[in-house]
Design a protein around this motif. Structure first.
Motif, PDB file in Angstrom:
ATOM      1  N   LYS A  93      -7.700   4.343   3.334  1.00  0.00           N
ATOM      2  CA  LYS A  93      -7.838   2.821   2.838  1.00  0.00           C
ATOM      3  C   LYS A  93      -6.003   2.700   4.625  1.00  0.00           C
ATOM      4  CE  LYS A  93      -6.135  -0.931   1.062  1.00  0.00           C
ATOM      5  NZ  LYS A  93      -7.465  -1.599   1.692  1.00  0.00           N
ATOM      6  N   ASP A  94      -5.338   3.472   3.975  1.00  0.00           N
ATOM      7  CA  ASP A  94      -3.982   3.243   4.697  1.00  0.00           C
ATOM      8  C   ASP A  94      -4.831   3.721   6.105  1.00  0.00           C
ATOM      9  OD1 ASP A  94      -1.159   2.318   5.154  1.00  0.00           O
ATOM     10  OD2 ASP A  94      -0.549   4.384   5.148  1.00  0.00           O
TER      11      ASP A  94
ATOM     12  N   GLY B  53      -7.526  -4.588  -3.830  1.00  0.00           N
ATOM     13  CA  GLY B  53      -7.149  -4.809  -2.402  1.00  0.00           C
ATOM     14  C   GLY B  53      -8.307  -4.559  -1.977  1.00  0.00           C
ATOM     15  N   SER B  54      -9.023  -4.247  -1.336  1.00  0.00           N
ATOM     16  CA  SER B  54     -10.229  -4.105  -1.241  1.00  0.00           C
ATOM     17  C   SER B  54     -11.575  -5.409  -1.083  1.00  0.00           C
ATOM     18  CB  SER B  54     -11.198  -2.942  -0.657  1.00  0.00           C
ATOM     19  OG  SER B  54     -10.131  -1.919  -0.476  1.00  0.00           O
ATOM     20  N   ALA B  55     -11.261  -5.797  -2.804  1.00  0.00           N
ATOM     21  CA  ALA B  55     -13.003  -7.206  -2.786  1.00  0.00           C
ATOM     22  C   ALA B  55     -11.743  -7.379  -2.792  1.00  0.00           C
ATOM     23  CB  ALA B  55     -13.337  -6.832  -3.736  1.00  0.00           C
TER      24      ALA B  55
ATOM     25  N   TYR C  87      -8.987  -0.685  -6.930  1.00  0.00           N
ATOM     26  CA  TYR C  87     -10.179  -1.254  -5.234  1.00  0.00           C
ATOM     27  C   TYR C  87     -11.020  -2.399  -5.436  1.00  0.00           C
ATOM     28  CZ  TYR C  87     -14.234  -0.747  -2.530  1.00  0.00           C
ATOM     29  OH  TYR C  87     -15.425  -0.272  -1.478  1.00  0.00           O
TER      30      TYR C  87
ATOM     31  N   GLY D 245     -17.035  -3.466  -2.683  1.00  0.00           N
ATOM     32  CA  GLY D 245     -15.982  -3.672  -1.747  1.00  0.00           C
ATOM     33  C   GLY D 245     -16.115  -5.625  -1.597  1.00  0.00           C
ATOM     34  N   SER D 246     -17.252  -5.554  -1.463  1.00  0.00           N
ATOM     35  CA  SER D 246     -17.875  -7.177  -1.468  1.00  0.00           C
ATOM     36  C   SER D 246     -17.365  -8.198  -2.424  1.00  0.00           C
ATOM     37  CB  SER D 246     -19.183  -7.136  -0.115  1.00  0.00           C
ATOM     38  OG  SER D 246     -19.176  -6.408   0.957  1.00  0.00           O
TER      39      SER D 246
ATOM     40  N   GLU E  85     -11.660   3.735   5.300  1.00  0.00           N
ATOM     41  CA  GLU E  85     -11.775   3.759   3.942  1.00  0.00           C
ATOM     42  C   GLU E  85     -13.128   4.051   3.439  1.00  0.00           C
ATOM     43  OE1 GLU E  85     -10.250   0.168   0.439  1.00  0.00           O
ATOM     44  OE2 GLU E  85     -11.771  -0.683   2.164  1.00  0.00           O
ATOM     45  N   LYS E  86     -13.958   3.723   4.426  1.00  0.00           N
ATOM     46  CA  LYS E  86     -16.314   4.308   3.740  1.00  0.00           C
ATOM     47  C   LYS E  86     -15.343   5.887   4.105  1.00  0.00           C
ATOM     48  CE  LYS E  86     -17.694   0.391   4.457  1.00  0.00           C
ATOM     49  NZ  LYS E  86     -18.741  -0.851   4.989  1.00  0.00           N
TER      50      LYS E  86
ATOM     51  N   THR F 145       1.199  -1.142  -0.193  1.00  0.00           N
ATOM     52  CA  THR F 145      -0.254  -0.074   0.196  1.00  0.00           C
ATOM     53  C   THR F 145       0.982   1.040   0.271  1.00  0.00           C
ATOM     54  OG1 THR F 145      -1.647  -0.931   1.467  1.00  0.00           O
ATOM     55  CG2 THR F 145      -1.563   1.356   0.961  1.00  0.00           C
TER      56      THR F 145
ATOM     57  N   THR G   4     -19.237   0.355  -1.304  1.00  0.00           N
ATOM     58  CA  THR G   4     -19.348  -0.673   0.000  1.00  0.00           C
ATOM     59  C   THR G   4     -20.147  -2.017  -1.260  1.00  0.00           C
ATOM     60  OG1 THR G   4     -20.238   1.041   1.717  1.00  0.00           O
ATOM     61  CG2 THR G   4     -21.126  -1.414   1.247  1.00  0.00           C
TER      62      THR G   4
END
Length: 450
Positions: free
Chosen positions: A396-397, A271-273, A268, A330-331, A401-402, A54, A327
């Motif tokens: 995020k770091d 890194g997130s999903a 995104y 991310g899922s 993140e949201k 990151t 959101t």
């Protein structure tokens, strides 16, 4: 040109060549600009040491954002050149600068070869790209809008984001091809340099093409009326400071949303999903292909119903839809779910991207149109568009993140207020010739007095 003289006739074939030439050049410019973001996941290790992925992406995103700092300078210098010497000459200059920048990135030494000198070369190349792209947006937006028939300016200007997006698609297509033909180690070692070499070659071809474009009728008419030392100057722009403020405000929400759902989307999803790099890249490619295809449809719709309805629809959708869409993304773990959500977001963004070039050009008279589009737009992008990815990674770091989703919604809300209060620009005449045609179009600010 006398008041009674008939405006010169521009044939449909000439308009088509102008739109094709302007769009292809814009495609290559934005290919070179965006390919940096597309391949950053592979070359971040080459320029920055450390074990935190990151942090490495933050460093490359920081250099990406720094490139935006030169966009106001490019907007001022090249926007002035476009207003004083012509749209064609400015378009030729921007693609030359972009070619040089692409070559610099292609040959930049890695950290292992020259320490942080390679990162310095990367930074200098991005600054040069920022200078180029700062003038490219204004010159191409002005050229595509002026070269279009009056009742098809929304359609004509939509090709700016068609070509911008096709530039991204070209970069992603090269990335997907290389992901399937090279190993990850090869991509990280030398493969990431290939798209920059190609970008330099593409730019040389476009240089040849742009040398053969014809100047727009609006600019030729303006310069035919005699010398104007204030043309394209900051003093002339100050006379239209309200319109310049409108450009910044209406750009704010659009540019943040655009960079969120294009350049940041792939990172995104990875890194997130937790999506595989190749799958995330394919999602972005497919979504952007559909996005490019619907730009002319929305542009044509604006020629019928006006610009404001589309802008307002975008801003409302982005304000209330960003949090739930991001959101859910991310899922998203499958290709189809991620694609559906990405398309929903990009359809909303189309309300801005398809017509923003026309709206901005329609706010200004010919003598300051390119600078009026360039400088405030570049400032808004430097402050918000170029930093969108960095802000997202920073949240995020920091473990929040949201919060970035609310940031995007807030920017869209500011633009929504602007869209509601500003006039619709569809009926503005871009030249005296258009105003004298007597079809009910109102002149752009200060144009009738020219």
């Amino acid at each position: 040109m006398s008041a009674s003289a008939a405006p010169p006739t521009v044939t449909p074939a000439a308009r088509r060549f102008a739109l094709i030439g302007g769009s292809l050049g814009n495609l290559v410019e934005w290919y070179d600009w965006f390919v940096y973001a597309s391949f950053a996941i592979y070359f971040a290790d080459s320029f920055f040491p450390g074990d935190n992925p990151t942090t490495k992406l933050l460093n490359t995103a920081g250099i990406f954002a720094v490139g935006f700092l030169m966009r106001p300078v490019g907007g001022w210098v090249l926007g002035r050149a476009a207003d004083r010497h012509g749209r064609k000459s400015a378009l030729t200059l921007t693609v030359t600068l972009m070619s040089v920048a692409a070559l610099l990135i292609a040959v930049a030494p890695t950290y292992g070869q020259a320490g942080y000198f390679g990162a310095l070369v990367l930074l200098m190349a991005r600054l040069l790209q920022g200078l180029s792209i700062g003038g490219e947006y204004a010159a191409s937006a002005t050229y595509l809008t002026e070269a279009s028939a009056r009742n098809r300016r929304g359609l004509g200007s939509s090709f700016q984001y068609v070509s911008m997006t096709c530039g991204q698609l070209l970069g992603l297509a090269i990335l997907i091809t290389m992901q399937h033909t090279l190993t990850t180690g090869q991509l990280q070692s030398w493969g990431w340099r290939v798209p920059f070499v190609l970008g330099a070659v593409f730019a040389l071809v476009v240089f040849w093409l742009r040398r053969r474009l014809t100047e727009t009728e609006a600019f030729t008419e303006e310069t035919g009326g005699g010398s104007d030392t204030a043309r394209g100057s900051l003093k002339a722009l100050w006379e239209h400071r309200r319109e310049a403020g409108l450009v910044m405000a209406l750009t704010l929400g659009g540019t943040v949303a655009y960079y969120t759902y294009t350049t940041y989307l792939t990172k995104y999803l990875i890194g997130s999903a937790g999506m595989a790099k190749s799958t995330a890249t394919l999602v972005s490619f497919t979504a952007l292909a559909v996005f490019a295809a619907i730009q002319p449809l929305a542009g044509t719709l604006s020629d019928r119903i006006g610009r404001r309805p589309l802008l307002i629809t975008f801003a409302v959708g982005c304000t209330v839809g960003t949090y739930p869409i991001m959101t859910a993304l991310g899922s998203a773990h499958s290709y189809w779910s991620a694609l559906g959500l990405s398309l929903l977001a990009l359809v909303i963004v189309t309300g801005y991207t398809s017509i923003n070039a026309a709206v901005k050009a329609e706010l200004f008279p010919t003598r300051v149109r390119a600078l009026g589009v360039a400088l405030p737009y570049a400032l808004a992008n430097a402050l918000f568009g170029g930093t969108a990815e960095y802000v997202a990674l920073w949240f995020k770091d920091a473990g929040h993140e949201k919060m970035f989703f609310w940031y995007v919604s807030g920017c869209a809300l500011v633009s929504l207020v602007t869209y509601v209060l500003m006039p619709d620009t569809r009926d503005a005449a871009l030249s005296r010739a258009e105003a004298e045609a007597g079809t009910g179009a109102r002149p752009a600010p200060a144009e009738a007095a020219g």
